[in-house]
Write an enzyme that holds these catalytic residues in place. Structure first.
Site, PDB file in Angstrom:
ATOM      1  N   HIS A  65       0.836  -1.198   0.000  1.00 16.71           N
ATOM      2  CA  HIS A  65       0.000   0.000   0.000  1.00 16.71           C
ATOM      3  C   HIS A  65       0.865   1.239   0.000  1.00 16.71           C
ATOM      4  O   HIS A  65       2.039   1.198   0.375  1.00 16.71           O
ATOM      5  CB  HIS A  65      -0.923   0.020   1.227  1.00 16.71           C
ATOM      6  CG  HIS A  65      -0.196  -0.010   2.537  1.00 16.71           C
ATOM      7  ND1 HIS A  65       0.279  -1.184   3.092  1.00 16.71           N
ATOM      8  CD2 HIS A  65       0.149   0.972   3.404  1.00 16.71           C
ATOM      9  CE1 HIS A  65       0.879  -0.923   4.239  1.00 16.71           C
ATOM     10  NE2 HIS A  65       0.820   0.379   4.452  1.00 16.71           N
ATOM     11  N   CYS A 204       1.924   3.887  11.661  1.00 20.28           N
ATOM     12  CA  CYS A 204       2.867   3.409  10.654  1.00 20.28           C
ATOM     13  C   CYS A 204       3.116   4.537   9.664  1.00 20.28           C
ATOM     14  O   CYS A 204       2.426   5.560   9.702  1.00 20.28           O
ATOM     15  CB  CYS A 204       2.333   2.162   9.951  1.00 20.28           C
ATOM     16  SG  CYS A 204       0.892   2.446   8.900  1.00 20.28           S
TER      17      CYS A 204
END
Length: 693
Positions: A65, A204
């Site tokens: 991603h 993240c």
């Protein structure tokens, strides 16, 4: 709002055998649907995110991603692989692959839905349904939440019903559960009968997937362990701070993050476990056990509630030398963009306006839109202003690495003083270390409760800036300025064999760890010399040698995979194609996958080639005013033809050595794997690749 996943974005028979091929196959579907405008540009963003941390998860899941400027709207593509694709998960290849694409400025609503998908991936019923579905339309509907994951039971429980209602509803259910936990945690209870309470923060780099998967995993483990666990997810859609009462009532803290925790001083004085976000996904029960053990032993964090951004990457018991290196690298990492922007602007100014552009009047007083000299002066003067930030930024973020946000003010003040008194980079290094140390010292002083509110805003900036200013102006500033002048004079006097030896040494350093600390020391040394409006000839030669040597390893690996492809795995051959561009752009990290798989052959070969290139560049008298750019700044290089010859020689030497050394390697039983130690398969070697600097 258009659907983020449709049947056209589902491939239930994905045939790719590498993660790069899998990402490309799914990305091509996005391009066909008009969701991605530039396939290669988008895949480069996916690869950059993958280089930060593998996106494979336990349970056969891969979630490549990224956020990218080439994405027109938040999009999800799903592929199911019968053979499995290695995404670096500890338990093996992934058969369920989700490619998540978010625009650079995606709105909160879309990101919330993507985050809900990440949470759903921790649901075994959801993943089982995806493994058994036989129709692309049904798979897309299942992921969207348009149909239940399994046949409904006669009397469904409230919680499974929420889970099967769709990804948007699952967010609401999770939020409600967190709110209930937060409410319950503030209810009166005796210390003997109340459960252990934990607050956690997950985050993240992209804030789309791992952040929410770690949160879901920790919450599930907390329920299984009988503890009250509330998570604050600091994701792309922003974050809602935990209630201060919930934090105050907590018995322990878990940080599962790969980017700095925001406002982490809120968690001060509690037993704390600080790990990467994947640990929160893969071993949440261990983290809960660890924080409970710390609470039992009375281990609490001192000062701020978590380690600073640089300390967070270290191991327990790390020595002062390692910490010092990380503090310095913190400052350098924030300084480099100013170096690149300022240096390129100055170089362009000289290229357009000639070497007298530094004597042009201020564009505030004289600017003619139709004159090239005016534009050259504008570029030059913007670059000079950018360079003016180098030393303050270096000092400020060294202090930030040591003491977090309280270190910024005294660090910047000390760095500005260093610039004012001509103490240069040496002064910036000293100012940053002093500022960080002073702030840490102030934070250890016991302060009355009534004064704690004004400490970070008034007291710490005031006292630390005064102390750092006194030391820089009165005590150490002048000696450091003299040392800086001596180093500059020495560089200006380099010639002949001394210059060649320096070029070889810098070449060795640039190729030793490929973007790591040693590489950064050499690069910083070079950029320090040109970080003025009128750098010396020696400083520009050093910059040229450093950039030339840094281009050698990735270009050599690209050439080696081209001329002797059979010595490399298929994945390495694919990486070799990207290495052409990375090497030409002066991104040494392009050789990291090769060095990680076969360090004993690749690194020494690269060092030999880099040393030869650095020495030849110095011997040829090549100069460079720009601190970055690779072959794209060749017009700004002095003696460009000889400079390119120096690079070509180094690339040729490294390529030859790598090919010869790999050709001498005896194949392991059962087949060959390029560079991997005997008994280790190619995918296993790939999962051990270090993160690029």
């Amino acid at each position: 709002m258009s659907e983020m996943i449709t049947a056209d974005l589902v491939d239930l028979d994905l045939s790719a055998d590498t993660k790069e091929a899998a990402a490309r196959a799914l990305a091509e579907r996005m391009v066909a649907q008009g969701r991605v405008t530039d396939l290669d540009g988008f895949l480069a963003d996916v690869a950059a995110r993958e280089a930060q941390m593998p996106t494979g998860l336990d349970g056969g899941i891969g979630i490549p991603h990224c956020r990218s400027a080439y994405v027109t709207e938040p999009t999800l593509a799903f592929g199911r692989s019968a053979a499995g694709v290695d995404f670096g998960a500890p338990d093996g290849p992934a058969d369920l692959i989700f490619l998540i694409a978010a625009p650079a400025g995606a709105d909160d609503a879309h990101l919330t839905i993507l985050s809900a998908l990440a949470r759903q991936l921790m649901n075994a019923e959801f993943t089982s349904a995806l493994r058994s579905v036989d129709d692309a339309e049904r798979a897309a509907a299942l992921i969207r939440g348009d149909e239940p994951e399994a046949e409904p039971e006669a009397e469904p429980e409230a919680e499974p019903a929420a889970e099967s209602a769709g990804t948007t509803d699952s967010v609401a259910a999770s939020a409600a559960a967190s709110a209930d936990a937060a409410t319950d945690s503030t209810a009166p209870a005796s210390d003997d009968d109340r459960p252990f309470r934990i607050v956690a923060v997950t985050s993240c780099p992209t804030g789309i997937a791992h952040t929410y998967m770690a949160a879901e995993s920790l919450e599930n483990a907390g329920r299984a362990a009988g503890v009250e666990l509330v998570v604050e997810t600091q994701g792309s859609a922003g974050f809602t701070r935990l209630d201060p009462a919930v934090i105050a009532a907590a018995d322990g803290v878990i940080f599962a993050h790969d980017v700095p925790v925001r406002d982490k001083d809120r968690f001060a004085g509690k037993p704390t476990v600080d790990v990467g976000v994947k640990a929160g996904i893969n071993r949440p029960a261990e983290l809960i056990t660890e924080v409970r053990g710390k609470a039992d032993r009375g281990e609490v964090t001192a000062g701020s509630g978590a380690r600073t951004p640089v300390e967070r990457g270290g191991d327990a018991g790390e020595g002062y030398g390692s910490m010092l290196r990380k503090w310095l690298m913190s400052g350098v990492s924030y300084m480099v963009p100013f170096v690149a922007a300022g240096g390129l602007l100055i170089a362009l100014g000289f290229a357009i306006g000639g070497y007298t552009v530094n004597k042009a009047p201020s564009v505030m007083d004289h600017f003619v839109w139709t004159q090239g000299d005016s534009w050259a002066a504008l570029l030059f003067q913007i670059g000079v202003v950018s360079f003016g930030f180098l030393v303050p930024v270096l000092a400020g973020y060294i202090a930030y690495g040591m003491a977090d946000r309280p270190g910024l003010v005294p660090g910047f003040v000390g760095g500005m003083i260093a610039s004012t008194i001509n103490a240069g980079f040496l002064g910036g290094l000293a100012a940053g270390l002093i500022a960080g140390g002073v702030v840490l010292g102030i934070q250890r002083v016991r302060i009355p409760t009534a004064l704690r509110g004004i400490m970070p805003v008034v007291v710490i900036p005031l006292i630390s800036s005064a102390i750092v200013g006194f030391l820089m102006f009165v005590v150490i500033g002048k000696p450091i300025a003299s040392a800086q002048k001596g180093m500059t004079d020495w560089l200006n006097g380099l010639s002949g064999s001394n210059a060649v030896l320096l070029g070889a040494l810098l070449g060795l350093m640039m190729c030793f760890d490929l973007g790591g600390p040693v590489n950064k020391v050499a690069y910083t040394f070079a950029t320090a010399g040109i970080a003025v409006s009128n750098p010396s000839d020696s400083a520009m030669k050093i910059m040229a040698a450093v950039m030339a040597a840094g281009m050698v390893p990735p270009l050599a690996m690209a050439l080696a995979t081209t001329v002797r492809g059979k010595l490399f795995t298929e994945t390495e051959r694919e990486n070799g194609k990207a290495a052409w561009v990375l090497g030409a752009s002066f991104i040494s990290e392009g050789a990291i996958p090769f060095a990680a798989a076969d360090p004993l052959r690749v690194i020494p070969s690269s060092m030999v080639g880099g040393a030869i290139t650095g020495a030849l560049s110095m011997a040829f008298g090549a100069t460079l005013r720009a601190p970055h750019g690779g072959i794209f700044v060749v017009p700004l290089i002095g003696n460009p033809f000889l400079y390119l010859i120096a690079i070509a020689v180094g690339v040729g030497v490294t390529t030859t050595l790598v090919v010869v050394l790999k050709g001498m390697r005896k194949p392991a039983a059962g087949g060959t794997v390029s560079g991997a130690p005997e008994g280790i398969s190619a995918p296993a070697a790939e999962t051990k690749q270090p993160v690029a600097a």
